[in-house]
Design a protein around this motif. Structure first.
Motif, PDB file in Angstrom:
ATOM      1  N   GLN A   1      -5.403  -3.181  14.482  1.00 13.14           N
ATOM      2  CA  GLN A   1      -5.760  -4.347  13.672  1.00 13.14           C
ATOM      3  C   GLN A   1      -6.371  -5.471  14.505  1.00 13.14           C
ATOM      4  O   GLN A   1      -7.332  -6.120  14.092  1.00 13.14           O
ATOM      5  CB  GLN A   1      -4.528  -4.868  12.912  1.00 13.14           C
ATOM      6  CG  GLN A   1      -4.929  -5.868  11.842  1.00 13.14           C
ATOM      7  CD  GLN A   1      -3.755  -6.666  11.297  1.00 13.14           C
ATOM      8  OE1 GLN A   1      -2.724  -6.785  11.963  1.00 13.14           O
ATOM      9  NE2 GLN A   1      -3.885  -7.209  10.094  1.00 13.14           N
TER      10      GLN A   1
ATOM     11  N   GLU B   1     -12.188  -4.621   1.512  1.00 14.44           N
ATOM     12  CA  GLU B   1     -10.849  -4.580   2.098  1.00 14.44           C
ATOM     13  C   GLU B   1     -10.839  -3.427   3.087  1.00 14.44           C
ATOM     14  O   GLU B   1     -11.131  -2.288   2.716  1.00 14.44           O
ATOM     15  CB  GLU B   1      -9.791  -4.411   1.010  1.00 14.44           C
ATOM     16  CG  GLU B   1      -9.712  -5.663   0.140  1.00 14.44           C
ATOM     17  CD  GLU B   1      -8.829  -5.541  -1.086  1.00 14.44           C
ATOM     18  OE1 GLU B   1      -8.259  -4.454  -1.323  1.00 14.44           O
ATOM     19  OE2 GLU B   1      -8.729  -6.542  -1.832  1.00 14.44           O
TER      20      GLU B   1
ATOM     21  N   TRP C   1      -8.842  -1.184   5.882  1.00 14.52           N
ATOM     22  CA  TRP C   1      -7.506  -0.788   6.344  1.00 14.52           C
ATOM     23  C   TRP C   1      -7.632   0.087   7.579  1.00 14.52           C
ATOM     24  O   TRP C   1      -8.416   1.041   7.584  1.00 14.52           O
ATOM     25  CB  TRP C   1      -6.765  -0.020   5.247  1.00 14.52           C
ATOM     26  CG  TRP C   1      -6.526  -0.846   4.018  1.00 14.52           C
ATOM     27  CD1 TRP C   1      -7.293  -0.862   2.885  1.00 14.52           C
ATOM     28  CD2 TRP C   1      -5.476  -1.791   3.817  1.00 14.52           C
ATOM     29  NE1 TRP C   1      -6.775  -1.760   1.980  1.00 14.52           N
ATOM     30  CE2 TRP C   1      -5.657  -2.346   2.517  1.00 14.52           C
ATOM     31  CE3 TRP C   1      -4.391  -2.226   4.582  1.00 14.52           C
ATOM     32  CZ2 TRP C   1      -4.806  -3.309   1.988  1.00 14.52           C
ATOM     33  CZ3 TRP C   1      -3.542  -3.186   4.054  1.00 14.52           C
ATOM     34  CH2 TRP C   1      -3.743  -3.716   2.773  1.00 14.52           C
TER      35      TRP C   1
ATOM     36  N   GLY D   1      -4.377  -4.459   7.207  1.00 18.50           N
ATOM     37  CA  GLY D   1      -5.669  -4.711   6.583  1.00 18.50           C
ATOM     38  C   GLY D   1      -6.255  -6.067   6.872  1.00 18.50           C
ATOM     39  O   GLY D   1      -5.533  -7.034   7.140  1.00 18.50           O
TER      40      GLY D   1
ATOM     41  N   TRP E   1      -0.376   0.979   8.000  1.00 17.69           N
ATOM     42  CA  TRP E   1      -1.724   0.472   7.720  1.00 17.69           C
ATOM     43  C   TRP E   1      -1.723  -1.046   7.747  1.00 17.69           C
ATOM     44  O   TRP E   1      -0.884  -1.684   7.105  1.00 17.69           O
ATOM     45  CB  TRP E   1      -2.143   0.866   6.304  1.00 17.69           C
ATOM     46  CG  TRP E   1      -2.811   2.184   6.169  1.00 17.69           C
ATOM     47  CD1 TRP E   1      -2.702   3.245   7.003  1.00 17.69           C
ATOM     48  CD2 TRP E   1      -3.675   2.570   5.105  1.00 17.69           C
ATOM     49  NE1 TRP E   1      -3.439   4.284   6.530  1.00 17.69           N
ATOM     50  CE2 TRP E   1      -4.052   3.894   5.356  1.00 17.69           C
ATOM     51  CE3 TRP E   1      -4.156   1.946   3.965  1.00 17.69           C
ATOM     52  CZ2 TRP E   1      -4.894   4.604   4.505  1.00 17.69           C
ATOM     53  CZ3 TRP E   1      -4.988   2.637   3.108  1.00 17.69           C
ATOM     54  CH2 TRP E   1      -5.359   3.965   3.385  1.00 17.69           C
TER      55      TRP E   1
ATOM     56  N   ARG F   1       0.867  -1.194   0.000  1.00 22.77           N
ATOM     57  CA  ARG F   1       0.000   0.000   0.000  1.00 22.77           C
ATOM     58  C   ARG F   1       0.896   1.234   0.000  1.00 22.77           C
ATOM     59  O   ARG F   1       1.732   1.401   0.883  1.00 22.77           O
ATOM     60  CB  ARG F   1      -0.958   0.012   1.179  1.00 22.77           C
ATOM     61  CG  ARG F   1      -0.366  -0.366   2.525  1.00 22.77           C
ATOM     62  CD  ARG F   1      -0.712  -1.791   2.922  1.00 22.77           C
ATOM     63  NE  ARG F   1      -0.208  -2.136   4.251  1.00 22.77           N
ATOM     64  CZ  ARG F   1       0.239  -3.338   4.569  1.00 22.77           C
ATOM     65  NH1 ARG F   1       0.330  -4.292   3.659  1.00 22.77           N
ATOM     66  NH2 ARG F   1       0.643  -3.602   5.780  1.00 22.77           N
TER      67      ARG F   1
ATOM     68  N   PHE G   1      -2.651   0.202  -4.335  1.00 26.53           N
ATOM     69  CA  PHE G   1      -2.462  -1.128  -3.763  1.00 26.53           C
ATOM     70  C   PHE G   1      -1.901  -2.055  -4.834  1.00 26.53           C
ATOM     71  O   PHE G   1      -2.381  -2.073  -5.964  1.00 26.53           O
ATOM     72  CB  PHE G   1      -3.801  -1.695  -3.258  1.00 26.53           C
ATOM     73  CG  PHE G   1      -4.467  -0.795  -2.245  1.00 26.53           C
ATOM     74  CD1 PHE G   1      -4.071  -0.816  -0.916  1.00 26.53           C
ATOM     75  CD2 PHE G   1      -5.483   0.082  -2.624  1.00 26.53           C
ATOM     76  CE1 PHE G   1      -4.674   0.017   0.020  1.00 26.53           C
ATOM     77  CE2 PHE G   1      -6.094   0.905  -1.703  1.00 26.53           C
ATOM     78  CZ  PHE G   1      -5.691   0.875  -0.369  1.00 26.53           C
TER      79      PHE G   1
END
Ligand SMILES: Cc1cc2nc3c(=O)[nH]c(=O)nc-3n(C[C@H](O)[C@H](O)[C@H](O)COP(=O)(O)OP(=O)(O)OC[C@H]3O[C@@H](n4cnc5c(N)ncnc54)[C@H](O)[C@@H]3O)c2cc1C
Length: 807
Positions: free
Chosen positions: A642, A634, A636, A580, A578, A492, A547
């Motif tokens: 997370q 998706e 992020w 994901g 980030w 990313r 991405f």
């Protein structure tokens, strides 16, 4: 000595000399090579000089073929003998798994146009009478194997280059490299300074030290390597007397290679307990020296060798040679330009200089001259490693690679050294749920999840493994309900600034998305070849998120950074910032709605939307897209959130049938959708038209990199096409690089394969000659030595209209 040059090659081993020759041959003048001692003063002089075409990567195989065939050319161009002996070689298998490996190698050779043959043990013994048949089950005969004189080859390159006006300065040591404001380099030597446009690090044993002069820590390490020379062997003596020569031999189980040397044999081995040499720094005063022999270390391999070839024990050992040479963590060379440095090139970590040196020189020269290596060098590109490839990582991986030199690396095998290295916050959580991990670009990611009661360990095999059942369950959960996947392996990048839109528009071939939208876009080089396939998100306010494939993060950044100058644009990797998670499946919208106050209905958030919304109380960027072919998202979030996101999704999804899935299931699901993948279907040797990505190219744009090459190409249709096949496989699926035949002729190759669990079919994607690409029947794909019937599918096997992902 010159004070100005177009190129300075640092290092006069076989690799530097080859680079010099190829630059001069291509017509570049003012190219010089600087060597601190005599030519060959690194690992080159004491090499065994063996050469062959066998390699796990077909592109490296091809490069090795080029190298071997080049010797007659440089002999003619220089008048210097290379001492070439093409004896042919026998690669011996002691187990059925090794036979599978050899059958795969033979299959690859078929599409590369190389004549390799599977032979019986009896035939092997006829070719090489020293072997004891009882230890082997079969062999591969390769006519293109032999050996050369290392000094002869290096001098032939150098003389041939000199004949083309290149210059060689021996006994001249480079002590400093200074980047100049004009994009060139001051190469400071102990005899004066040369101002050059380009510098090439071909420093071999000192490649690390030369790299450090430019602030680099290159992932290379030298290992000690020993070979022995035996006393007289009657068969070798007989060969000498009759003017013939014994063949080269690789005995994989004994982990030894062997060839005739005079009246005896030369036997080399890659022992399990290999020893690195000069782990931190290579001494500058090391020249034409050998290391102390250590027979005990290689005794276990020699004992096996003596059992397998009894005449060797009788002949006894006459001499032991121990010398160092360098490896990259995966054993392939490190070549190419360095990201962030102008006109700085490397050609190092070449562990098989006499099989690979010619091809490395050609690729690098092409790259410097044309901006493109001219053939597929993905497996050797220095950009396959990032800063995470530290000296300690390199040390562990090089030792592992050395000790496994003759071991099989199964297609589903993940090697353990230096792991885990880069983990994401949910690593422990996923591990506790039975995740079996793989590493990509150093990042640990879940391959599949062992169900409760099953050990999280995958059997390594060429056939379907113990993961087959659980992976099937994961796939079905995604198609029926909802699956959760960590997307750690997606790169990313944030691209921001007042010129971000204009700049990206020129860099990418596709249409730029409107604010709040995603778009798929290929990236092309000047020749119109595919160098990236991205999903671009327009976040508004001159901010874009790009991405792509995680393994290509460095590769893409090198290209993007090199085109960044003079623009009001900043690029930043979000790899650490980030993290994901993706959710996919018909119930994924329901799941997202449960954890987000935002309106995520199909109307408010249609396919290819990109939104900044709250998810599980966290600020998140959400793209409505999925590589599974299902409705999916998706998500992020900042790295530290997370785990919270994961737990919230798991809790909310429990009664929706949520199941974790990994990379193996994703692979199966994307094959069912005929979705291509970077480094498999999409590589810099294919055009968008060949790869079926033509529809993502925006012809209405007046300018983008690669456009003019594409315009020229447009007048003639592509010569090959990416197709999907259903294969009549048994217990093994295609894995990639198998030949595709039609009417007995090889017309293409597989790029990926596997089992489509939800369609219940074995699937392969691959490129075939365009003239047969419209046919359906009549294809065959060779799997483990057997040609299997294959039917081309005009449409993806699952949801061909793409309704599910757009729902
Ligand atoms: C025992 C042994 C057996 C082997 N057997 C085989 C085999 O059978 N087949 C095969 O293909 N390969 C074999 N190899 C490997 C082979 O030797 C290497 O692949 C090859 O030599 C690598 O060449 P190179 O040019 O990259 O590096 P090197 O040969 O190390 O050359 C680098 C050169 O750069 C010079 N240099 C470095 N820094 C500077 C500086 N600052 N200024 C000026 N000059 C500098 C050095 O003096 C040196 O001459 C063997 C190696 C060993 C040790």
């Amino acid at each position: 000595m010159k004070t100005h040059a177009r190129v300075v090659v640092v290092g006069g081993g076989v690799v530097g000399a080859s680079v010099l020759y190829h630059l001069a041959k291509a017509g570049w003048r003012d190219v010089v090579l600087v060597e601190r001692d005599e030519l060959t003063s690194g690992s080159t002089w004491h090499a065994a000089g063996g050469m062959h075409t066998l390699n796990g990567d077909p592109n490296v195989t091809k490069l090795q073929e080029y190298t071997i065939k080049l010797y007659s050319e440089i002999e003619a161009a220089s008048g210097q003998s290379c001492g070439v002996h093409i004896t042919g070689g026998v690669n011996l298998a002691g187990t059925p798994e090794r036979m599978d490996f050899l059958r795969l190698a033979r299959a690859r050779a078929r599409y590369l146009g190389l004549a390799m043959e599977i032979i019986s043990v009896e035939e092997a013994q006829n070719l090489f009478p020293l072997l004891d048949k009882r230890h082997f089950v079969g062999a591969l005969y390769n006519p293109l194997e032999g050996h050369v004189d290392p000094a002869g080859v290096t001098n032939a390159y150098a003389k041939a280059a000199r004949n083309l006006e290149a210059e060689v300065y021996r006994f001249t040591r480079v002590v400093e490299l200074i980047a100049r404001a004009d994009g060139g380099w001051d190469i400071v030597t102990d005899k004066g300074t040369i101002h050059a446009e380009h510098v090439v690090n071909a420093g071999g044993l000192w490649a690390r030290e030369v790299g450090r002069m430019a602030g680099l820590e290159l992932p290379v390490l030298a290992m000690e390597h020993q070979y022995v020379l035996t006393g007289d062997v009657p068969e070798a003596v007989a060969a000498v007397n009759s003017g013939s020569e014994l063949l080269h031999v690789i005995d994989f189980e004994g982990e030894i290679y062997m060839r005739q040397e005079g009246r005896g044999m030369l036997i080399g081995t890659y022992e399990k307990a290999g020893v690195p040499w000069s782990e931190r720094e290579t001494p500058w005063n090391f020249t034409h020296e050998l290391l102390l022999p250590d027979l005990d270390r290689i005794a276990p391999s020699l004992e096996v060798g003596f059992r397998h070839f009894p005449a060797l024990e009788r002949a006894g050992i006459r001499r032991v040679i121990n010398g160092p040479f360098t490896f990259a963590p995966d054993g392939n060379p490190l070549i190419g330009p360095i990201r962030g440095l102008s006109n700085h090139w490397v050609a190092c970590g070449v562990m098989a200089g006499f099989s690979q040196g010619g091809g490395v020189g050609l690729a690098l020269a092409n790259w410097m001259i044309d901006g493109d290596p001219g053939f597929d060098v993905w497996a050797m590109d220095v950009a396959r490693f990032g800063e995470w490839a530290s000296p300690a990582y390199t040390n562990a991986k090089v030792r592992e690679n050395y000790s496994r030199r003759f071991r099989i690396r199964f297609p589903n095998e993940e090697l353990p050294a230096a792991r885990p290295l880069r983990t994401t916050p949910v690593y422990d959580t996923l591990k506790a749920r039975g995740a079996v991990f793989g590493a990509a670009f150093g990042v640990e990611h879940a391959l599949w999840f062992a169900p409760h009661g099953m050990e999280p360990r995958e059997d390594v095999t060429y056939r379907r493994s113990n993961a087959h059942g659980p992976v099937g369950e994961e796939c079905r959960a995604v198609r029926r309900a909802v699956g959760l996947l960590e997307i750690a392996t997606f790169a990313r990048h944030k691209v921001a600034g007042r010129d971000a839109a204009t700049w990206l528009d020129r860099m990418l071939a596709g249409r730029m998305p409107r604010e709040g939208r995603l778009a798929l876009s290929p990236m092309l080089n000047d020749k119109g070849k595919l160098i990236g396939d991205f999903t671009v998100a327009n976040a508004g306010g001159d901010r874009y998120f790009v991405f792509g494939s995680g393994i290509a993060e460095q590769y893409h950044r090198r290209w993007l950074d090199a085109h960044l100058r003079a623009y009001g644009v900043r690029i930043e990797s979000l790899a650490d910032e980030w993290m994901g998670l993706a959710i996919a499946g018909p119930r994924s919208r329901e799941l997202l709605a449960r954890v987000s106050p935002a309106d995520v209905s199909a109307e408010a958030m249609p396919f290819l939307s990109f939104r900044r919304i709250e998810v599980a109380t966290l600020p998140a960027h959400v793209g409505r897209i999925s590589f599974t072919g299902e409705l999916g998202y998706e998500i992020w979030v900042p790295a530290q959130s997370q785990v919270a996101l994961h737990d919230a999704l798991v809790e909310a999804g429990a009664d929706l049938g949520l199941r974790h899935f990994g990379a193996r299931a994703l692979h199966s699901l994307r094959l069912e959708k005929s979705f291509g993948n970077w480094a498999r279907e999409y590589r810099p040797i294919y055009t968008p038209a060949e790869a079926g990505l033509g529809r993502f190219v925006d012809w209405t744009k007046p300018d983008f990199i690669g456009r003019s090459a594409m315009v020229q190409d447009r007048s003639h249709p592509p010569s090959r096409r990416l197709c999907t096949f259903v294969v009549e496989a048994a217990d093994a699926d295609a894995i990639g690089d198998e030949p595709i035949s039609r009417d007995g002729s090889v017309i293409g190759w597989v790029t990926s394969g596997g089992y489509g669990h939800c369609v219940g079919k074995s699937i392969a994607l691959g490129y075939v000659t365009a003239s047969v690409a419209a046919a359906t029947e009549g294809f065959e794909i060779e799997i483990l030595g057997e040609r299997r019937r294959a039917v081309r599918c005009a449409h993806p096997l699952y949801d061909p209209d793409g309704r599910k992902m757009r729902a």
